[in-house]
Design an enzyme around this catalytic site. Sequence first.
Site, PDB file in Angstrom:
ATOM      1  N   ASP A 124      -2.295  -3.038 -14.637  1.00 23.05           N
ATOM      2  CA  ASP A 124      -2.244  -4.360 -15.274  1.00 23.05           C
ATOM      3  C   ASP A 124      -1.982  -5.488 -14.277  1.00 23.05           C
ATOM      4  O   ASP A 124      -2.024  -6.657 -14.648  1.00 23.05           O
ATOM      5  CB  ASP A 124      -1.175  -4.373 -16.377  1.00 23.05           C
ATOM      6  CG  ASP A 124      -1.597  -3.529 -17.573  1.00 23.05           C
ATOM      7  OD1 ASP A 124      -2.787  -3.172 -17.655  1.00 23.05           O
ATOM      8  OD2 ASP A 124      -0.737  -3.220 -18.424  1.00 23.05           O
TER       9      ASP A 124
ATOM     10  N   ARG B 164     -11.632   3.418 -23.676  1.00 21.90           N
ATOM     11  CA  ARG B 164     -10.376   3.515 -24.413  1.00 21.90           C
ATOM     12  C   ARG B 164     -10.394   4.511 -25.579  1.00 21.90           C
ATOM     13  O   ARG B 164     -10.099   4.152 -26.737  1.00 21.90           O
ATOM     14  CB  ARG B 164      -9.915   2.129 -24.893  1.00 21.90           C
ATOM     15  CG  ARG B 164      -9.941   1.090 -23.800  1.00 21.90           C
ATOM     16  CD  ARG B 164      -9.167  -0.144 -24.107  1.00 21.90           C
ATOM     17  NE  ARG B 164      -7.752   0.009 -23.807  1.00 21.90           N
ATOM     18  CZ  ARG B 164      -6.862  -0.971 -23.846  1.00 21.90           C
ATOM     19  NH1 ARG B 164      -7.247  -2.163 -24.203  1.00 21.90           N
ATOM     20  NH2 ARG B 164      -5.607  -0.754 -23.545  1.00 21.90           N
TER      21      ARG B 164
ATOM     22  N   LYS C 274       5.741  -6.709 -23.285  1.00 21.03           N
ATOM     23  CA  LYS C 274       4.731  -6.578 -24.336  1.00 21.03           C
ATOM     24  C   LYS C 274       4.535  -5.113 -24.716  1.00 21.03           C
ATOM     25  O   LYS C 274       4.556  -4.758 -25.898  1.00 21.03           O
ATOM     26  CB  LYS C 274       3.404  -7.160 -23.843  1.00 21.03           C
ATOM     27  CG  LYS C 274       2.192  -6.736 -24.629  1.00 21.03           C
ATOM     28  CD  LYS C 274       0.916  -7.249 -23.990  1.00 21.03           C
ATOM     29  CE  LYS C 274      -0.313  -6.588 -24.544  1.00 21.03           C
ATOM     30  NZ  LYS C 274      -0.521  -5.212 -24.052  1.00 21.03           N
ATOM     31  N   ASN C 275       4.360  -4.266 -23.708  1.00 23.72           N
ATOM     32  CA  ASN C 275       3.993  -2.882 -24.024  1.00 23.72           C
ATOM     33  C   ASN C 275       5.136  -2.077 -24.640  1.00 23.72           C
ATOM     34  O   ASN C 275       4.905  -1.030 -25.228  1.00 23.72           O
ATOM     35  CB  ASN C 275       3.429  -2.184 -22.783  1.00 23.72           C
ATOM     36  CG  ASN C 275       2.045  -2.722 -22.430  1.00 23.72           C
ATOM     37  OD1 ASN C 275       1.441  -3.466 -23.216  1.00 23.72           O
ATOM     38  ND2 ASN C 275       1.539  -2.379 -21.259  1.00 23.72           N
TER      39      ASN C 275
ATOM     40  N   CYS D  26      -8.410  -5.219 -25.588  1.00 23.03           N
ATOM     41  CA  CYS D  26      -9.335  -5.758 -24.584  1.00 23.03           C
ATOM     42  C   CYS D  26     -10.371  -4.710 -24.195  1.00 23.03           C
ATOM     43  O   CYS D  26     -10.087  -3.516 -24.154  1.00 23.03           O
ATOM     44  CB  CYS D  26      -8.565  -6.138 -23.325  1.00 23.03           C
ATOM     45  SG  CYS D  26      -7.461  -7.524 -23.538  1.00 23.03           S
TER      46      CYS D  26
ATOM     47  N   ARG E 274      -2.479 -13.375 -25.923  1.00 20.65           N
ATOM     48  CA  ARG E 274      -2.156 -12.091 -26.509  1.00 20.65           C
ATOM     49  C   ARG E 274      -0.945 -11.453 -25.833  1.00 20.65           C
ATOM     50  O   ARG E 274      -0.173 -10.750 -26.455  1.00 20.65           O
ATOM     51  CB  ARG E 274      -3.383 -11.222 -26.212  1.00 20.65           C
ATOM     52  CG  ARG E 274      -3.504 -10.013 -26.969  1.00 20.65           C
ATOM     53  CD  ARG E 274      -4.872  -9.448 -26.672  1.00 20.65           C
ATOM     54  NE  ARG E 274      -5.391  -8.976 -27.901  1.00 20.65           N
ATOM     55  CZ  ARG E 274      -6.583  -8.450 -28.072  1.00 20.65           C
ATOM     56  NH1 ARG E 274      -7.425  -8.375 -27.075  1.00 20.65           N
ATOM     57  NH2 ARG E 274      -6.946  -8.016 -29.220  1.00 20.65           N
TER      58      ARG E 274
HETATM   59  C1  UD1 Z   1      -1.176   1.130 -21.922  1.00 22.22           C
HETATM   60  C2  UD1 Z   1      -0.917  -0.343 -21.842  1.00 22.22           C
HETATM   61  C3  UD1 Z   1      -1.939  -1.013 -20.942  1.00 22.22           C
HETATM   62  C4  UD1 Z   1      -2.027  -0.339 -19.585  1.00 22.22           C
HETATM   63  C5  UD1 Z   1      -2.188   1.173 -19.742  1.00 22.22           C
HETATM   64  C6  UD1 Z   1      -2.106   1.912 -18.425  1.00 22.22           C
HETATM   65  C7  UD1 Z   1      -0.029  -0.704 -24.062  1.00 22.22           C
HETATM   66  C8  UD1 Z   1      -0.209  -1.315 -25.395  1.00 22.22           C
HETATM   67  N1  UD1 Z   1      -1.021  -0.890 -23.178  1.00 22.22           N
HETATM   68  O1  UD1 Z   1      -2.447   1.282 -22.556  1.00 22.22           O
HETATM   69  O2  UD1 Z   1      -1.515  -2.367 -20.761  1.00 22.22           O
HETATM   70  O3  UD1 Z   1      -3.123  -0.832 -18.875  1.00 22.22           O
HETATM   71  O4  UD1 Z   1      -1.177   1.696 -20.616  1.00 22.22           O
HETATM   72  O5  UD1 Z   1      -0.901   1.628 -17.801  1.00 22.22           O
HETATM   73  O6  UD1 Z   1       0.995  -0.107 -23.763  1.00 22.22           O
HETATM   74  N2  UD1 Z   1      -7.142   7.943 -22.214  1.00 22.22           N
HETATM   75  C9  UD1 Z   1      -7.956   8.926 -22.715  1.00 22.22           C
HETATM   76  N3  UD1 Z   1      -7.672   9.414 -23.943  1.00 22.22           N
HETATM   77  C10 UD1 Z   1      -6.631   8.962 -24.691  1.00 22.22           C
HETATM   78  C11 UD1 Z   1      -5.809   7.947 -24.169  1.00 22.22           C
HETATM   79  C12 UD1 Z   1      -6.096   7.456 -22.922  1.00 22.22           C
HETATM   80  O7  UD1 Z   1      -8.901   9.347 -22.072  1.00 22.22           O
HETATM   81  O8  UD1 Z   1      -6.425   9.459 -25.800  1.00 22.22           O
HETATM   82  C13 UD1 Z   1      -7.448   7.374 -20.874  1.00 22.22           C
HETATM   83  C14 UD1 Z   1      -7.886   5.930 -20.973  1.00 22.22           C
HETATM   84  O9  UD1 Z   1      -9.245   5.808 -21.243  1.00 22.22           O
HETATM   85  C15 UD1 Z   1      -7.507   5.395 -19.609  1.00 22.22           C
HETATM   86  C16 UD1 Z   1      -6.232   6.175 -19.288  1.00 22.22           C
HETATM   87  O10 UD1 Z   1      -6.252   7.334 -20.126  1.00 22.22           O
HETATM   88  O11 UD1 Z   1      -8.491   5.727 -18.667  1.00 22.22           O
HETATM   89  C17 UD1 Z   1      -4.960   5.392 -19.491  1.00 22.22           C
HETATM   90  O12 UD1 Z   1      -4.781   5.082 -20.830  1.00 22.22           O
HETATM   91  P1  UD1 Z   1      -3.355   4.915 -21.504  1.00 22.22           P
HETATM   92  O13 UD1 Z   1      -2.248   5.188 -20.531  1.00 22.22           O
HETATM   93  O14 UD1 Z   1      -3.391   5.663 -22.771  1.00 22.22           O
HETATM   94  O15 UD1 Z   1      -3.367   3.371 -21.833  1.00 22.22           O
HETATM   95  P2  UD1 Z   1      -2.886   2.674 -23.139  1.00 22.22           P
HETATM   96  O16 UD1 Z   1      -1.669   3.383 -23.654  1.00 22.22           O
HETATM   97  O17 UD1 Z   1      -4.012   2.424 -24.061  1.00 22.22           O
END
Ligand code: UD1
Length: 422
Positions: free
Chosen positions: A306, A121, A22-23, A116, A399
Amino acid sequence: MKQIKINGGRPLSGEIHIGGAKNSAVALIPAALLADGISVISNVPNITDRDALFDIIKSLGVNVTMEGSVVTIDSTHMENLEISEKLSNRLRASYYFMGVLLAKYKHVEIYFPGGCNIGERPIDLHLKGFEALGAHIDYNQDTHKYIISAENLTGSRVNLDFASVGATINIMFAATMANGTTIIENAAKETEIINIADFLNAMGAKITGAGTSTITIEGVDKLTSADIRVIPDRIEAGTYLLMGALLGDDLIVCGVNPDHITAVLNKLKDMGIKFSINGDRIKISKCDNLNPINITTLVYPGFPTDLGQPMSVLLTQANGTSLFEETIWENRMQHVEYLNKMGAGITLKDNTHAIINGPTKLKGSQINATDLRGGAALVMAGLIAEGETTISNIEYILRGYENIIRKLKNVGADIKIIKTEE
Ligand code: UD1
């Protein structure tokens, strides 16, 4: 309203085939728009997040066709239009259109992404990366609309405060056609990032270091369409392996890359669970005497966040006390209320620390999926519970888990989707 109904206690045997990640897929589909022309992405999972992305790209005049898991994206007549709030809100990965449209048109109009509710986020790291390349961000607090634009994008050094998966990929997108070289430091190392970089490189990008903490992107003038295969979904594979540890009778999880789930397999070993790996197939059977263990979720290659929630269900069956610590998201314990309703003995120290006392017999119950992976955890709980479990809010689960009902039914689970009147 749709619900999942499960009669628990059935052994699982036979083969479960893992779909595309998915990711990865949710980044590869937007990535195809970086070029003008026809790209083919194979092994795309049949999940509703995919359909949400199709709706977004169609709204930009892109043509999408699908045959089984092979998706053909024709961006020849694409236009750079605003992505509506409704579409932006459909999924988290809508944020990838920021990097893609910024790279291609130097102008993006989009709203805050959905997804979710597993934590706050924020997307500040994505935006800081775009700014480092020379973009200007205009955010309207009231409407949550972003207008991101640049005269020119210029390669830069970006050091991420946190190794964010989304920010790493989005900055990679934005940098593909920037002038000069971009270096992303403290980049995320998740396997999906290599899959995305492989696609971009096949399109003519010059990216090295994907899968390590330093990624270098040398900007090129233009990208051309290419083809890519989505890597296997390590989270889906892990979820079914955890189910196999509870109910497997020679359950075979097929189409897995075992190297992508080393941290999970190590934890299964620590618990005393027996499995055998044969190429991309992992055979697993139920273990009656599970050791308690401690889990701390980490960025890749650590134990994946996850799979923390599904793992917590396995730990309810261990002989003793296990600790589960979530370090990536602040809101990943919402499923615990429902596990306890079913008879689990889980105490929450706070939003990110759970103490799980096992073994506990689970009883069928009426429960609600609160997020994608929490929902999968509740399906697991229903599969081992005595009696009937009904899960509501199953949209979360659909999803990200393709054909979950059919896959589980095929290996012996008594599970179905029922439609009820609201
Ligand atoms: C992706 C995955 C999700 C998984 C996560 C961590 C997708 C679509 N989703 O989510 O399934 O749980 O990686 O492996 O690929 N953060 C910030 N600022 C930012 C971005 C992130 O503070 O601009 C923080 C987030 O709040 C969180 C952490 O960084 O605490 C991890 O986020 P991130 O690795 O960005 O997750 P996603 O890419 O949203």
